[in-house]
Design a protein around this motif. Structure first.
Motif, PDB file in Angstrom:
ATOM      1  N   HIS A  46     -34.890 -95.175  22.405  1.00 37.16           N
ATOM      2  CA  HIS A  46     -33.644 -94.467  22.690  1.00 37.16           C
ATOM      3  C   HIS A  46     -32.513 -94.977  21.809  1.00 37.16           C
ATOM      4  O   HIS A  46     -31.761 -94.182  21.229  1.00 37.16           O
ATOM      5  CB  HIS A  46     -33.286 -94.632  24.170  1.00 37.16           C
ATOM      6  CG  HIS A  46     -31.971 -94.027  24.534  1.00 37.16           C
ATOM      7  ND1 HIS A  46     -31.817 -92.680  24.808  1.00 37.16           N
ATOM      8  CD2 HIS A  46     -30.734 -94.578  24.660  1.00 37.16           C
ATOM      9  CE1 HIS A  46     -30.553 -92.434  25.087  1.00 37.16           C
ATOM     10  NE2 HIS A  46     -29.871 -93.567  25.005  1.00 37.16           N
ATOM     11  N   TYR A 115     -40.196 -81.442  23.614  1.00 40.35           N
ATOM     12  CA  TYR A 115     -39.139 -82.265  23.009  1.00 40.35           C
ATOM     13  C   TYR A 115     -39.686 -83.070  21.835  1.00 40.35           C
ATOM     14  O   TYR A 115     -38.959 -83.336  20.862  1.00 40.35           O
ATOM     15  CB  TYR A 115     -38.493 -83.174  24.054  1.00 40.35           C
ATOM     16  CG  TYR A 115     -39.323 -84.325  24.541  1.00 40.35           C
ATOM     17  CD1 TYR A 115     -39.287 -85.563  23.903  1.00 40.35           C
ATOM     18  CD2 TYR A 115     -40.147 -84.196  25.661  1.00 40.35           C
ATOM     19  CE1 TYR A 115     -40.045 -86.635  24.358  1.00 40.35           C
ATOM     20  CE2 TYR A 115     -40.902 -85.262  26.125  1.00 40.35           C
ATOM     21  CZ  TYR A 115     -40.846 -86.475  25.469  1.00 40.35           C
ATOM     22  OH  TYR A 115     -41.598 -87.543  25.923  1.00 40.35           O
ATOM     23  N   HIS A 162     -33.467 -82.019  20.604  1.00 43.58           N
ATOM     24  CA  HIS A 162     -34.454 -83.024  21.011  1.00 43.58           C
ATOM     25  C   HIS A 162     -33.853 -84.002  22.016  1.00 43.58           C
ATOM     26  O   HIS A 162     -34.477 -84.333  23.036  1.00 43.58           O
ATOM     27  CB  HIS A 162     -34.945 -83.762  19.760  1.00 43.58           C
ATOM     28  CG  HIS A 162     -35.745 -84.996  20.021  1.00 43.58           C
ATOM     29  ND1 HIS A 162     -37.042 -84.972  20.497  1.00 43.58           N
ATOM     30  CD2 HIS A 162     -35.429 -86.320  19.870  1.00 43.58           C
ATOM     31  CE1 HIS A 162     -37.490 -86.207  20.626  1.00 43.58           C
ATOM     32  NE2 HIS A 162     -36.530 -87.048  20.257  1.00 43.58           N
ATOM     33  N   LEU A 166     -34.901 -84.412  25.923  1.00 46.72           N
ATOM     34  CA  LEU A 166     -35.443 -85.711  26.305  1.00 46.72           C
ATOM     35  C   LEU A 166     -34.756 -86.270  27.551  1.00 46.72           C
ATOM     36  O   LEU A 166     -35.367 -87.032  28.304  1.00 46.72           O
ATOM     37  CB  LEU A 166     -35.271 -86.690  25.139  1.00 46.72           C
ATOM     38  CG  LEU A 166     -35.792 -88.122  25.296  1.00 46.72           C
ATOM     39  CD1 LEU A 166     -37.301 -88.114  25.529  1.00 46.72           C
ATOM     40  CD2 LEU A 166     -35.457 -88.940  24.057  1.00 46.72           C
TER      41      LEU A 166
END
Length: 204
Positions: A46, A115, A162, A166
């Motif tokens: 992330h 995603y 995306h 997500l």
């Protein structure tokens, strides 16, 4: 703004590369020492992906900042783009090596998880841009270089989508990133450029 531009002109490009590269080892250190929580691999993915998207947005903002505010960061645009792709590649590498781990599962995830499909499409669009981000490619491709590098527009839009896909549940932050991307892309439309030149002519 002239004073700011004078400071920018004196700043070397290598400083941008150096400052931009610092977060990567720091994030890795946090992941190894428990600083990223109970799921360090997911958190590392992330962090890298979010930073990549931030850098892509900054790169996309360079031209509007010059057109509308007079802030000239053009000399850093290539460095910002290279750093952005580097973080995209690291984000992908962490997913491939540390998260999925099984090669047979990679293709299945790309096909089954929308995603991931969108994210991979964005990475594929960025790949030729990274490979041609050098002076030799600029000379060899000529006018085609600019056309090729317009692929960054759909690539960054896919990156924003995306991120939104997500997110688990409703989260405002990914939507703000996507809104910023859409807004910057709108500013690049021909009508926006004409309006900007019109304002500059009126103030001259």
């Amino acid at each position: 703004m002239q004073a700011v531009n004078q400071i920018v002109r004196k700043m070397p490009v290598w400083a941008v590369y150096l400052l931009g590269a610092l977060p990567a080892p720091w994030f890795l250190y946090l992941a190894l020492t428990g600083g990223l929580g109970v799921e360090p691999i997911e958190a590392l993915e992330h962090k890298l992906g979010e930073l990549a998207l931030q850098l892509l947005i900054v790169g996309l903002a360079v031209t509007p900042l010059r057109q509308y505010l007079g802030l000239n960061l053009m000399k850093f645009r290539r460095a910002i783009g290279v750093l952005a792709f580097s973080y995209v590649a690291l984000h992908l590498l962490v997913w491939l090596v540390l998260d999925v781990q099984q090669p047979s599962q990679i293709w299945a995830d790309i096909l089954k998880r929308p995603y991931i499909t969108v994210g991979m499409a964005g990475f594929i669009l960025l790949l030729p841009l990274a490979l041609t981000s050098n002076n030799l490619s600029v000379r060899r491709l000529g006018p085609r270089w600019r056309k090729l590098h317009k692929l960054v527009y759909p690539a960054i839009l896919l990156g924003g989508i995306h991120y939104v896909m997500l997110a688990k549940g409703f989260q405002l932050e990914p939507l703000l990133y996507l809104a910023a991307i859409i807004g910057l892309l709108i500013l690049r439309l021909p009508i926006s450029g004409l309006m900007s030149r019109g304002r500059q002519a009126d103030s001259a």
